[in-house]
Motif scaffolding. Structure first.
Motif, PDB file in Angstrom:
ATOM      1  N   VAL A 281      -5.093 -14.047  -2.184  1.00 50.60           N
ATOM      2  CA  VAL A 281      -3.798 -13.898  -1.533  1.00 50.60           C
ATOM      3  C   VAL A 281      -2.733 -14.497  -2.442  1.00 50.60           C
ATOM      4  O   VAL A 281      -2.785 -15.683  -2.779  1.00 50.60           O
ATOM      5  CB  VAL A 281      -3.783 -14.596  -0.158  1.00 50.60           C
ATOM      6  N   LEU A 282      -1.780 -13.654  -2.861  1.00 51.83           N
ATOM      7  CA  LEU A 282      -0.634 -14.128  -3.630  1.00 51.83           C
ATOM      8  C   LEU A 282       0.473 -14.445  -2.639  1.00 51.83           C
ATOM      9  O   LEU A 282       1.108 -13.535  -2.073  1.00 51.83           O
ATOM     10  CB  LEU A 282      -0.197 -13.054  -4.629  1.00 51.83           C
ATOM     11  N   ASN A 283       0.696 -15.719  -2.406  1.00 53.97           N
ATOM     12  CA  ASN A 283       1.605 -16.163  -1.354  1.00 53.97           C
ATOM     13  C   ASN A 283       2.992 -16.480  -1.917  1.00 53.97           C
ATOM     14  O   ASN A 283       3.170 -16.672  -3.114  1.00 53.97           O
ATOM     15  CB  ASN A 283       1.014 -17.406  -0.669  1.00 53.97           C
ATOM     16  N   LYS A 284       3.962 -16.519  -1.015  1.00 53.76           N
ATOM     17  CA  LYS A 284       5.363 -16.878  -1.310  1.00 53.76           C
ATOM     18  C   LYS A 284       6.073 -15.827  -2.170  1.00 53.76           C
ATOM     19  O   LYS A 284       6.861 -16.156  -3.073  1.00 53.76           O
ATOM     20  CB  LYS A 284       5.440 -18.249  -1.992  1.00 53.76           C
ATOM     21  N   ILE A 285       5.820 -14.549  -1.884  1.00 56.09           N
ATOM     22  CA  ILE A 285       6.499 -13.500  -2.655  1.00 56.09           C
ATOM     23  C   ILE A 285       7.960 -13.360  -2.235  1.00 56.09           C
ATOM     24  O   ILE A 285       8.729 -12.627  -2.881  1.00 56.09           O
ATOM     25  CB  ILE A 285       5.775 -12.145  -2.487  1.00 56.09           C
ATOM     26  N   ASP A 286       8.362 -14.057  -1.162  1.00 52.70           N
ATOM     27  CA  ASP A 286       9.760 -14.011  -0.737  1.00 52.70           C
ATOM     28  C   ASP A 286      10.650 -14.924  -1.576  1.00 52.70           C
ATOM     29  O   ASP A 286      11.883 -14.809  -1.564  1.00 52.70           O
ATOM     30  CB  ASP A 286       9.873 -14.409   0.740  1.00 52.70           C
ATOM     31  N   VAL A 287      10.040 -15.829  -2.324  1.00 59.12           N
ATOM     32  CA  VAL A 287      10.787 -16.769  -3.156  1.00 59.12           C
ATOM     33  C   VAL A 287      11.252 -16.041  -4.426  1.00 59.12           C
ATOM     34  O   VAL A 287      10.526 -15.192  -4.965  1.00 59.12           O
ATOM     35  CB  VAL A 287       9.912 -17.986  -3.509  1.00 59.12           C
ATOM     36  N   ASP A 292       7.958 -11.148  -8.809  1.00 56.68           N
ATOM     37  CA  ASP A 292       7.773 -10.764 -10.210  1.00 56.68           C
ATOM     38  C   ASP A 292       6.473 -11.334 -10.768  1.00 56.68           C
ATOM     39  O   ASP A 292       5.733 -10.641 -11.493  1.00 56.68           O
ATOM     40  CB  ASP A 292       8.962 -11.263 -11.046  1.00 56.68           C
ATOM     41  N   LEU A 293       6.188 -12.606 -10.447  1.00 59.82           N
ATOM     42  CA  LEU A 293       4.948 -13.214 -10.931  1.00 59.82           C
ATOM     43  C   LEU A 293       3.726 -12.548 -10.293  1.00 59.82           C
ATOM     44  O   LEU A 293       2.700 -12.352 -10.953  1.00 59.82           O
ATOM     45  CB  LEU A 293       4.952 -14.715 -10.637  1.00 59.82           C
ATOM     46  N   ALA A 294       3.830 -12.175  -8.999  1.00 57.60           N
ATOM     47  CA  ALA A 294       2.726 -11.480  -8.333  1.00 57.60           C
ATOM     48  C   ALA A 294       2.454 -10.135  -8.998  1.00 57.60           C
ATOM     49  O   ALA A 294       1.287  -9.768  -9.219  1.00 57.60           O
ATOM     50  CB  ALA A 294       3.050 -11.298  -6.851  1.00 57.60           C
ATOM     51  N   ASP A 295       3.502  -9.398  -9.331  1.00 54.66           N
ATOM     52  CA  ASP A 295       3.313  -8.113 -10.012  1.00 54.66           C
ATOM     53  C   ASP A 295       2.685  -8.304 -11.390  1.00 54.66           C
ATOM     54  O   ASP A 295       1.932  -7.438 -11.859  1.00 54.66           O
ATOM     55  CB  ASP A 295       4.661  -7.399 -10.150  1.00 54.66           C
ATOM     56  N   LEU A 296       2.981  -9.432 -12.027  1.00 54.65           N
ATOM     57  CA  LEU A 296       2.468  -9.687 -13.368  1.00 54.65           C
ATOM     58  C   LEU A 296       0.978 -10.004 -13.376  1.00 54.65           C
ATOM     59  O   LEU A 296       0.227  -9.541 -14.255  1.00 54.65           O
ATOM     60  CB  LEU A 296       3.270 -10.836 -13.994  1.00 54.65           C
ATOM     61  N   ARG A 298      -1.275  -9.509 -10.790  1.00 53.55           N
ATOM     62  CA  ARG A 298      -2.142  -8.697  -9.935  1.00 53.55           C
ATOM     63  C   ARG A 298      -3.103  -7.814 -10.724  1.00 53.55           C
ATOM     64  O   ARG A 298      -4.298  -7.759 -10.403  1.00 53.55           O
ATOM     65  CB  ARG A 298      -1.291  -7.860  -8.995  1.00 53.55           C
ATOM     66  N   PRO A 299      -2.667  -7.106 -11.767  1.00 54.11           N
ATOM     67  CA  PRO A 299      -3.624  -6.273 -12.520  1.00 54.11           C
ATOM     68  C   PRO A 299      -4.779  -7.079 -13.109  1.00 54.11           C
ATOM     69  O   PRO A 299      -5.931  -6.615 -13.117  1.00 54.11           O
ATOM     70  CB  PRO A 299      -2.748  -5.646 -13.616  1.00 54.11           C
ATOM     71  N   ASP A 300      -4.480  -8.277 -13.603  1.00 53.26           N
ATOM     72  CA  ASP A 300      -5.538  -9.121 -14.172  1.00 53.26           C
ATOM     73  C   ASP A 300      -6.559  -9.511 -13.107  1.00 53.26           C
ATOM     74  O   ASP A 300      -7.781  -9.470 -13.341  1.00 53.26           O
ATOM     75  CB  ASP A 300      -4.915 -10.357 -14.806  1.00 53.26           C
ATOM     76  N   LEU A 301      -6.079  -9.859 -11.909  1.00 49.05           N
ATOM     77  CA  LEU A 301      -6.990 -10.266 -10.829  1.00 49.05           C
ATOM     78  C   LEU A 301      -7.824  -9.093 -10.338  1.00 49.05           C
ATOM     79  O   LEU A 301      -9.019  -9.235 -10.057  1.00 49.05           O
ATOM     80  CB  LEU A 301      -6.171 -10.871  -9.679  1.00 49.05           C
ATOM     81  N   GLU A 302      -7.208  -7.922 -10.225  1.00 48.51           N
ATOM     82  CA  GLU A 302      -7.949  -6.740  -9.778  1.00 48.51           C
ATOM     83  C   GLU A 302      -8.976  -6.321 -10.818  1.00 48.51           C
ATOM     84  O   GLU A 302     -10.048  -5.809 -10.475  1.00 48.51           O
ATOM     85  CB  GLU A 302      -6.982  -5.609  -9.471  1.00 48.51           C
ATOM     86  N   ALA A 303      -8.667  -6.546 -12.092  1.00 51.51           N
ATOM     87  CA  ALA A 303      -9.630  -6.233 -13.149  1.00 51.51           C
ATOM     88  C   ALA A 303     -10.867  -7.100 -13.049  1.00 51.51           C
ATOM     89  O   ALA A 303     -11.961  -6.701 -13.483  1.00 51.51           O
ATOM     90  CB  ALA A 303      -8.965  -6.398 -14.521  1.00 51.51           C
ATOM     91  N   ARG A 304     -10.730  -8.282 -12.472  1.00 55.41           N
ATOM     92  CA  ARG A 304     -11.885  -9.164 -12.267  1.00 55.41           C
ATOM     93  C   ARG A 304     -12.705  -8.777 -11.032  1.00 55.41           C
ATOM     94  O   ARG A 304     -13.736  -9.388 -10.756  1.00 55.41           O
ATOM     95  CB  ARG A 304     -11.419 -10.610 -12.117  1.00 55.41           C
ATOM     96  N   GLY A 305     -12.233  -7.817 -10.273  1.00 54.45           N
ATOM     97  CA  GLY A 305     -12.977  -7.352  -9.103  1.00 54.45           C
ATOM     98  C   GLY A 305     -12.511  -7.925  -7.784  1.00 54.45           C
ATOM     99  O   GLY A 305     -13.162  -7.717  -6.757  1.00 54.45           O
TER     100      GLY A 305
END
Length: 479
Positions: A281-287, A292-296, A298-305
């Motif tokens: 869970v990438l929290n605090k996306i309202d800040v 921007d950091l979540a978008d950055l 996310r691909p790396d985390l999804e690549a890990r499965g």
């Protein structure tokens, strides 16, 4: 002030059994009406019972010494003593019972699950119960057996389907507060959460529990911070949720490195956590800059499965998708669990060569007798009564203790100890040909102290006594 306790050392003592009574019935014109001593009552047990309304071990932290009541002694006129009252101790669901060495004795999960932590002693038999055709009027009774006493360790492991893990101030408490009706303490400083919080989440037809674990930091598995104290609370969960802070103000931190550090702590802790399903869970996306950091990353985390969800506990963004995804994982975990089989009665017969006791020669030259029956008989014997000692000798002889001592090489005058080394009854062994109570005459006398007589002489004496008794009966004339 301490309000949450999840580990205590409990000192438990069961009740002792009541002593049996040695009594002879008396009434007018019948002064010796036979033995009528009643049995002693059983001592109370100390029982641990799971109670869903109990959530902490705080009561036992303040009062760690618990004792059940003793059984009452027997009385004349065949009156048995009252049994001691069991002491029932409620514990939270998920309590693990261990001994002081850390060995698991019981894992208490589910309402009403019980465990006898300390068993009460047996009540002693009165002389009425000890009477037989050969021993018509016993002048002794058995003592009550002491109750078990010892120390047990209680550890609480929260029973939750979902566990939220992450750095302090990652937003775990805020997340559980919006997903459920739980109201944990929330603040913007580290280690706000000092105890695990538990909430119930409903997602469609699935209802599951979710817990947030106090913040982990590097070295938590070795005792740093609060992690070591509360990592046990994630052992039972079906899914681990990494709550990552996308708005951290610390320059040396980012969501990916936070995840790697927490994963390393979980691996160090062990307990099978490395095999649990993970959700990120990438929290605090309202800040600002949080999205921007979540978008950055996310691909790396999804690549890990990992399955990744972007949420904001404050703005209530992405919560519905997260709750239903967790319900899906929890449902799959529940379906994968083996179904509980009906309770079956398991019969374990003793081996044909199991004598019920052992005899071993100790390093100190004393022959040690260990076994449930001989140790219990010794505890229930009044050694101030010679007839009771003779009765004990009979029982040990019938069990085969004397023969076993002979086979082990014991000789006249050798030391023999019955019971555990720290609390054994030690005596000098004198082998006998006859059993103890068979040689007793008047009550309170033990003829084993006399010189043994040949078996043929004993048979002649018994035959003579029987002939005299039959003659006296034939010559008897009623008034």
């Amino acid at each position: 002030m301490t309000t949450f306790v999840d580990r205590v050392e409990l000192h438990v003592a069961a009740g002792a059994g009541g002593h049996g009574c040695a009594s002879v019935h008396r009434e007018k014109f019948k002064p010796l009406g036979g033995p009528d001593g009643g049995n002693g009552g059983r001592g109370g047990d100390v029982i641990l019972v799971v109670d869903q309304s109990v959530t902490t071990l705080l009561d036992y932290h303040h009062s760690p010494h618990r004792k059940a009541t003793n059984g009452a002694p027997g009385a004349g006129d065949n009156r048995s003593g009252k049994d001691g009252q069991d002491l029932v101790l409620p514990v939270p669901d998920g309590t693990v019972v261990l001994d002081k060495q850390g060995n698991v004795l019981a894992d208490l999960v589910g309402q009403g699950t019980t465990y006898v932590a300390s068993q009460g002693g047996r009540g002693g038999l009165g002389n009425a119960a000890l009477a037989s055709a050969r021993r018509k009027a016993p002048g002794f009774a058995l003592l009550g057996e002491p109750g078990d006493a010892g120390d047990v360790v209680l550890e609480l492991k929260t029973v939750a389907d979902v566990a939220l893990v992450g750095y302090p101030s990652a937003g775990k408490s805020s997340l559980i507060s919006v997903l459920s009706a739980a109201k944990p303490k929330i603040a913007d400083y580290p280690f706000t959460t000092l105890v695990p919080n538990l909430g119930v989440v409903t997602a469609g037809s699935t209802v599951y529990t979710i817990a947030d674990v106090p913040g982990l930091i590097p070295g938590a598995s070795q005792g740093k911070g609060l992690g070591l104290e509360f990592l046990r609370h994630v052992e039972r969960c079906s899914v681990l949720v990494h709550v990552l802070d996308t708005a951290t103000l610390e320059s040396d931190r980012d969501p990916v490195s936070d995840l790697d550090i927490i994963e390393e702590e979980l691996r160090e802790y062990g307990a099978g956590l490395e095999n649990r399903p993970r959700v990120v869970v990438l929290n605090k996306i309202d800040v600002p800059d949080g999205q921007d950091l979540a978008d950055l990353v996310r691909p790396d985390l999804e690549a890990r499965g990992y399955r990744v969800f972007e949420v904001s506990a404050v703005a209530h963004k992405g919560l519905k998708e997260l709750s239903f995804a967790l319900a899906e994982v929890v449902g799959a975990a529940r379906a994968a669990k083996p179904k509980e089989e009906a309770t079956r009665i398991v019969i374990r017969p003793k081996a044909v060569d199991d004598a019920g006791f052992t005899v071993k020669l100790g390093d100190d030259g004393i022959y040690r007798v260990r076994g449930e029956k001989p140790e219990r008989w010794v505890r229930q014997t009044d050694f101030n009564n010679d007839e009771a000692v003779g009765y004990l000798a009979d029982r040990l002889n019938r069990l085969g203790v004397e023969d076993a001592l002979m086979k082990a090489g014991a000789g006249t005058g050798d030391g023999v100890a019955i019971g555990p080394e720290e609390n054994a009854v030690v005596f000098d062994w004198e082998p006998s040909v006859m059993a103890g109570a068979e040689m007793l005459g008047r009550r309170g006398e033990d003829h084993r102290l006399e010189e043994p007589r040949p078996a043929a002489q004993r048979r002649r004496e018994r035959d003579s006594e029987r002939d005299e008794a039959e003659k006296a009966y034939d010559d008897f004339e009623p008034f």
